[in-house]
Design an enzyme around this catalytic site. Structure first.
Site, short mmCIF file in Angstrom:
data_model
loop_
_atom_site.label_atom_id
_atom_site.label_comp_id
_atom_site.label_asym_id
_atom_site.label_seq_id
_atom_site.Cartn_x
_atom_site.Cartn_y
_atom_site.Cartn_z
N ASP D 66 10.98 2.17 3.88
CA ASP D 66 10.19 0.94 3.94
C ASP D 66 10.89 -0.11 3.09
O ASP D 66 11.83 0.20 2.35
CB ASP D 66 8.73 1.15 3.50
CG ASP D 66 8.60 1.70 2.09
OD1 ASP D 66 9.57 1.63 1.30
OD2 ASP D 66 7.51 2.20 1.76
N ASP D 129 -5.07 6.15 -1.67
CA ASP D 129 -5.78 5.81 -0.43
C ASP D 129 -5.26 6.60 0.77
O ASP D 129 -5.66 6.36 1.90
CB ASP D 129 -5.63 4.31 -0.13
CG ASP D 129 -4.17 3.90 0.05
OD1 ASP D 129 -3.27 4.74 -0.21
OD2 ASP D 129 -3.90 2.75 0.45
N HIS D 131 -2.09 6.65 1.82
CA HIS D 131 -0.94 6.08 2.52
C HIS D 131 0.33 6.86 2.20
O HIS D 131 0.44 7.50 1.15
CB HIS D 131 -0.78 4.59 2.20
CG HIS D 131 -0.08 4.29 0.92
ND1 HIS D 131 -0.73 3.96 -0.26
CD2 HIS D 131 1.25 4.26 0.61
CE1 HIS D 131 0.15 3.73 -1.21
NE2 HIS D 131 1.35 3.91 -0.72
#
Lengths: 242, 242, 242, 242
Positions: D66, D129, D131
């Site tokens: 990413d 969360d 991710h």
């Protein structure tokens, strides 16, 4: 052929341990045949720390690839005693994960390993004469599976056997058993490691010289997945080839 | 060693084709080295039907593993001409998927294949003298990578070369090139197939006899992933071993 | 995702058979989970010829991945009866190579398969509603292992069960068992095949649409080794994606 | 799913490093996608020692998965800057072995990786969360390949982007790019590691709860070759499942 050269015995041992660990951390049964002797002492020291008490490594199974029995004794021979002391006991490997090769079952060793799914990796040392496992020059042939080697196999074998049992005459056996060249080549991966100047000449001869019965480990250079792990001294005669 | 014995040449050829196809149907580049000669004629007949015009097999790359040039000509030699006629042309294999070995690049063949990801499978025939690829007894050694073999390599080589070019003297070359035993052993999988009574003796000798330079293919029995595909005649002398 | 599109049902079936055969021809235990139903009829016809009486395929083990019992009967259910008729009996597969899943052992199916070395390949069909195995929309969730699905799992399930046993009310069971999505995804390779116009829409939706519980097979598009084998009709709505 | 639980962050980091090393020591190109962030700090410290200056690891190629660009700057973004500082620079990785993903090439990331032979291993962290990579709940869907995520993708994204660039408003970008769930699942092996109490709840939810878009990493539990590497704190809520 992958060639890994590390600075010294310590770091070479760390790499060898890492390669074994990389194989171990899988979510399936892993079959390893591992070497006794002096070369792996430091590697097992490190490996014990990574393996001891780790239930997540219960998937790993161990095989000894040769055995020299003690004459007149019924327990483990030279190899298994050595592996127990260096690794299996300090690392607390469960008995059901240790698959002992000895004179009672050597004829079934290859079939048993195949039945168990085959060897994922075999870790080998090398002798100054080019032997690996108990495949000394003249004792076995490239096409041999796990074999019985008698005291008359080659001149000097009685002395070798005597030396292996610490020079105690009444403990000297008249044979040993060993996985043969063909059995070893059947492993999906072969790792051979060596340390020190005294191994430099044979490393060159075995892996950059002719494939010949006179240097049994020369056969290994034809395996499709061979890794050499060397310290700088052991690699000192092959710098031109790397 | 996996041994597959089929009733006849037809069904043996179908199995050989199926093994190749099983390798081809993958979602990644697949590298195959395939044989010319007479044994594969029926296999290629079948394979052409399965491969021709299939864009979903664009991931498959082909390598010839030896070449005998035509003296005085600049185009393809004996092997590539043969492969073109039997397979590449009728199957409409794209030129960019064919990686030609010849005298201009043989010294780079092993490095090129490694760079391309290595061979997934090499398909071999066997000669009555135990040769595979151009590794005739006496021409190469087990430790040889892709090699140049001159007309004086062994007695009778000039006659062999003459025969390979159809007996036309002016086309006879004075050398050929071939992947050596070590190059072939580096393949992840080896498939060797044979048909007919005339191969029965060498099949026994090569795969159930000693590993020796005198029978070059005897080395292959030590590869960890070798498959023999035979018809009953070719397997007629090894029934006791299966 | 590898996508193979063949002209018609016949050639699509040949490719599916070839993929299975490619997996089978190995020198180690091979574990296959295979589908019953109508799609594989032609494939099994072809496969029977290649497998029947071949002792060299004794290394191949078979698993059914779902089962619908016949109420009031103790023998095989719908799936195993179907597999027996289509493949196991005509191909003369040995009983010890067939590992039956049913209501007595479904809770151990995943552990048993893992113990056996894991699935090498699972061959799946697809329903017009996007189901694979017994994973109909609403019956199982992506995270489910092998599961029991009761007659009240979703509206209409009683009718489905009735239909599965040929509309004979007294044979209608009140449940079935099936490998769940997570169990199927654990296979090293997944092959899904489909034939005909009636599958064209779901092929597009499942493999080029969102991953959603409403289309159970949509999960399969995230598997790292998925192959679709389709005839032109089944592929008619995805031509733009290939 | 293989679950490895180690005593603390230090030993967990050692195991993660060993797994990467096990993959690296091969005689072929190895493609790794590796994570930036805080979890890997200790792992990279250890890995640098094993990798720095080792020419025998020139076969290893690295991909970032990413990237968050710095607004108004043309050099590396947050992820590559972080990877450079933690690993690439201290380990002296050659530039030609680093394959940068950024906004200029994200649409080609999946094709490029496939062309390069596919990922052998992707190493992931996990957010509280759920991710992984930049796949925050609501930003991407399970079926997404490498994606562009804009500042309006979900409420609060502008604040997240601001935080990622250290709170400096003029450096805040209005998007980032990330390999999507489907791209990550295509890796042959997935390793996810986590440390500390703060990750205990999400580890349970992601790997022992439902597969749902609300917890993106829950998809990973369906990968056929997933390894979790946890310290005892991160594993504290899943002891009942191991």
């Amino acid at each position: 052929m992958k060639i890994i050269v590390e600075k010294d015995y310590e770091s070479m041992s760390r790499v060898a341990a890492n390669i074994l660990l990389g194989e171990m951390y899988q979510d399936k049964r892993v079959n390893l045949a591992i070497t006794a002797g002096t070369t792996p002492i430091k590697m097992y020291e490190q490996l014990v720390k990574d393996v001891k008490g780790k239930s997540y490594l219960d998937n790993v199974h161990y095989y000894n690839f040769d055995e020299i029995p003690y004459e007149g004794e019924t327990g483990y021979g030279v190899t298994m005693s050595n592996l127990n002391r260096l690794f299996f006991e300090p690392a607390q490997i469960k008995l059901e994960n240790i698959h002992v090769l000895d004179e009672t079952n050597y004829q079934h060793q290859d079939a048993r390993i195949k039945q168990d799914g085959g060897l994922d990796l075999i870790l080998l040392g090398i002798g100054a004469d080019g032997h690996f496992c108990g495949n000394l020059p003249g004792t076995t042939k490239f096409e041999d599976a796990t074999s019985y080697v008698g005291e008359d196999a080659i001149p000097g074998m009685k002395e070798i056997l005597l030396s292996e049992v610490g020079g105690v005459a009444e403990k000297r056996p008249n044979f040993y058993v060993t996985m043969g060249p063909k059995s070893v080549m059947a492993s999906r991966k072969i790792v051979l490691f060596a340390t020190g100047k005294k191994k430099a000449a044979i490393i060159k001869e075995a892996f950059f010289g002719p494939v010949t019965d006179h240097v049994p480990s020369s056969l290994l250079q034809t395996h499709p997945n061979l890794t050499l792990v060397l310290d700088e001294e052991a690699a000192s005669e092959i710098q031109g080839f790397i």
